[in-house]
Design an enzyme around this catalytic site. Structure first.
Site, PDB file in Angstrom:
ATOM      1  N   ARG A   1      15.630 -81.417   9.007  1.00  0.00           N
ATOM      2  CA  ARG A   1      14.958 -81.756  10.267  1.00  0.00           C
ATOM      3  C   ARG A   1      13.464 -82.007  10.048  1.00  0.00           C
ATOM      4  O   ARG A   1      12.838 -82.753  10.799  1.00  0.00           O
ATOM      5  CB  ARG A   1      15.143 -80.626  11.288  1.00  0.00           C
ATOM      6  CG  ARG A   1      16.585 -80.388  11.681  1.00  0.00           C
ATOM      7  CD  ARG A   1      16.708 -79.243  12.672  1.00  0.00           C
ATOM      8  NE  ARG A   1      18.093 -78.824  12.837  1.00  0.00           N
ATOM      9  CZ  ARG A   1      18.510 -77.998  13.786  1.00  0.00           C
ATOM     10  NH1 ARG A   1      17.652 -77.511  14.655  1.00  0.00           N
ATOM     11  NH2 ARG A   1      19.785 -77.661  13.863  1.00  0.00           N
TER      12      ARG A   1
ATOM     13  N   GLU B   1      22.788 -87.811  17.972  1.00  0.00           N
ATOM     14  CA  GLU B   1      22.087 -87.143  19.065  1.00  0.00           C
ATOM     15  C   GLU B   1      20.584 -87.168  18.826  1.00  0.00           C
ATOM     16  O   GLU B   1      20.125 -87.091  17.691  1.00  0.00           O
ATOM     17  CB  GLU B   1      22.551 -85.683  19.171  1.00  0.00           C
ATOM     18  CG  GLU B   1      21.947 -84.962  20.377  1.00  0.00           C
ATOM     19  CD  GLU B   1      22.083 -83.443  20.288  1.00  0.00           C
ATOM     20  OE1 GLU B   1      22.216 -82.816  21.338  1.00  0.00           O
ATOM     21  OE2 GLU B   1      22.047 -82.905  19.178  1.00  0.00           O
TER      22      GLU B   1
END
Length: 485
Positions: free
Chosen positions: A100, A171
């Site tokens: 991330r 997403e």
């Protein structure tokens, strides 16, 4: 490139793409033409976008967990367990924290240490490091559609690799994967990076491959007023549609009051359809996802199942296309696969019992729905005004001025002046509207609703209500009432 609300040209996209694929060696293995051919030979039941539209046409709610571990074989084992033992309808690959933050060197160490330990030492699946080949092993070993779920401000390389591997949903968004997740990443940068991700999906769409995009609805997951989350969802929906995305799932995080939750989901979908038509986007396929309670959970498993079942009921009665499932171990940490499967089974039981049932638009639901839509329109109108009609530029300026403001977000680009609290029925209201562009009558409405609670509890309207509400569900109630002396 200057930020603007405009579809990227192929020249702009492919020029940036050259740099993106150089971020880590596995980027060299991405071949878009090969990826398109691979997607076209995938069976329909593995396509996320098609399964969502089928569920919408049949008026059923699908159940999807969160899940991800470091090693490919263990990740496959976990996902198949959630399918076979949990009864999941859709599967995720939840990405680890290092990915991330684009720290792929750390991921490599985590993979090696996980191999030595024989268990995952990362809190998710490091898709970039596993590359197209490794991610495709997952796609081919499971029998359900796969979604990439993460929380990444810059997900360009991750998206390239995992979509090329055969994942059919991604997403995130430039707002929802920045403001609630990062402290010092500029909104201008993340909107641009997510325009890239959306243009990638739009490019696949133009080649005849339908891939789903899902903005992250709950944001911080802590007392987020519906009009804030709905406004962000609609903005991210429009940003994606401008880049050619056709299949979009708008998200909403459970607030806890059944009437407000149902009104919010319906308001979100109605307004999203309206704005897409207003902006000239045709043939859009819009669906909804309801996230079960994202705040503090009770430690007691039986009580946790009560929270899970409550969220499943709200999702079904609101008519959501899918629900993101929580586990009875939320208060403890990363759940076991068994606990994860139990959360899915409990959810599915409720969904099965409520199949075919939708709560009608009662007078109370209609009132809340109209109020939410009015607030959202005032916010988006101001965003467009600040950008002189440019939604992307307007969004950046809106956060600078607090016109868009997400409660309890870590980002330094978020004003943090708006404060929420529950009213006497548990609906989330504006304790302090901050710089939100709400009309005086709407602000007065929220104050009056909070005053009703204050009178009932025998205390003034104050930030203490907010604090009490944050911890309430973990203690077994929805509203944070003061202790009776």
């Amino acid at each position: 490139m200057n930020l603007k609300f405009k579809k990227w040209t192929d020249e702009e996209f492919f020029k940036m793409r050259e740099e993106v694929l150089k971020q880590w060696p596995t980027g060299a293995d991405v071949n878009l033409e090969e990826a398109v051919a691979y997607h076209k030979q995938l069976p329909e039941h593995k396509n996320f976008a098609k399964k969502l539209m089928d569920a919408k046409s049949r008026n059923i709610t699908l159940a999807q967990p969160r899940a991800g571990v470091a090693l490919i074989e263990q990740h496959i084992e976990l996902l198949n367990f959630l399918d076979k033992e949990g009864g999941a309808d859709l599967l995720p690959s939840t990405i680890d924290s290092y990915t991330r933050q684009n720290k792929y060197e750390n991921c490599e160490k985590g993979i090696e240490e996980s191999k030595k330990a024989g268990r995952s030492l990362l809190n998710g699946f490091p898709g970039v490091n596993h590359g197209v080949k490794g991610c495709r092993e997952v796609v081919e070993a499971v029998n359900l559609p796969l979604q990439l779920r993460h929380g990444t401000p810059d997900a360009r390389l991750l998206s390239e690799i995992m979509l090329a591997a055969g994942y059919t949903s991604n997403e995130g968004g430039g707002i929802s994967y920045n403001i609630p997740y990062a402290k010092s990443v500029s909104l201008e940068q993340t909107i641009r990076d997510w325009q890239y991700c959306d243009r990638l999906v739009g490019w696949y769409e133009e080649q005849g491959v339908s891939i789903n995009r899902e903005p992250f609805g709950p944001l911080t997951g802590t007392l987020v007023p519906p009009s804030i989350s709905n406004a962000v969802q609609i903005i991210e929906c429009l940003l994606a549609a401008e880049q050619g995305v056709k299949n979009i799932t708008l998200g909403y995080g459970q607030c806890g009051n059944l009437v407000q939750d149902i009104a919010a989901v319906r308001a979100m979908m109605e307004q999203a359809e309206e704005y897409c038509k207003e902006f000239g986007y045709e043939n859009m396929q819009l669906t909804s996802v309801f996230h079960q309670w994202m705040g503090g959970f009770p430690e007691d498993e039986a009580k946790a199942f009560g929270v899970i079942s409550n969220g499943a009921s709200a999702a079904a009665l609101a008519g959501a296309t899918k629900v993101i499932v929580k586990t009875p171990h939320e208060a403890i940490g990363v759940p076991t696969k068994e606990a994860n499967a139990m959360g899915i089974r409990a959810t599915k039981m409720v969904l099965n019992l409520l199949r075919g049932q939708n709560l009608p638009n009662s007078e109370e639901v209609q009132f809340e729905k109209d109020m939410i839509k009015k607030e959202v329109k005032q916010i988006i109108d101001k965003v467009l005004e600040l950008g002189n009609g440019d939604l992307a530029v307007g969004t950046v300026k809106a956060f600078e001025q607090g016109v868009l403001d997400i409660p309890f977000a870590p980002s330094k680009y978020n004003a943090g002046k708006m404060l929420p609290a529950r009213d006497n029925n548990g609906m989330i209201r504006y304790l302090n509207a901050g710089n939100l562009p709400l009309s005086d009558d709407i602000k007065a409405f929220h104050t009056n609703k909070l005053q009703e609670r204050a009178d009932f509890e025998g205390r003034p309207i104050s930030f203490q209500m907010t604090v009490d509400d944050i911890f309430a569900v973990g203690k077994g109630t929805l509203i944070g009432r003061p202790a009776i002396k």
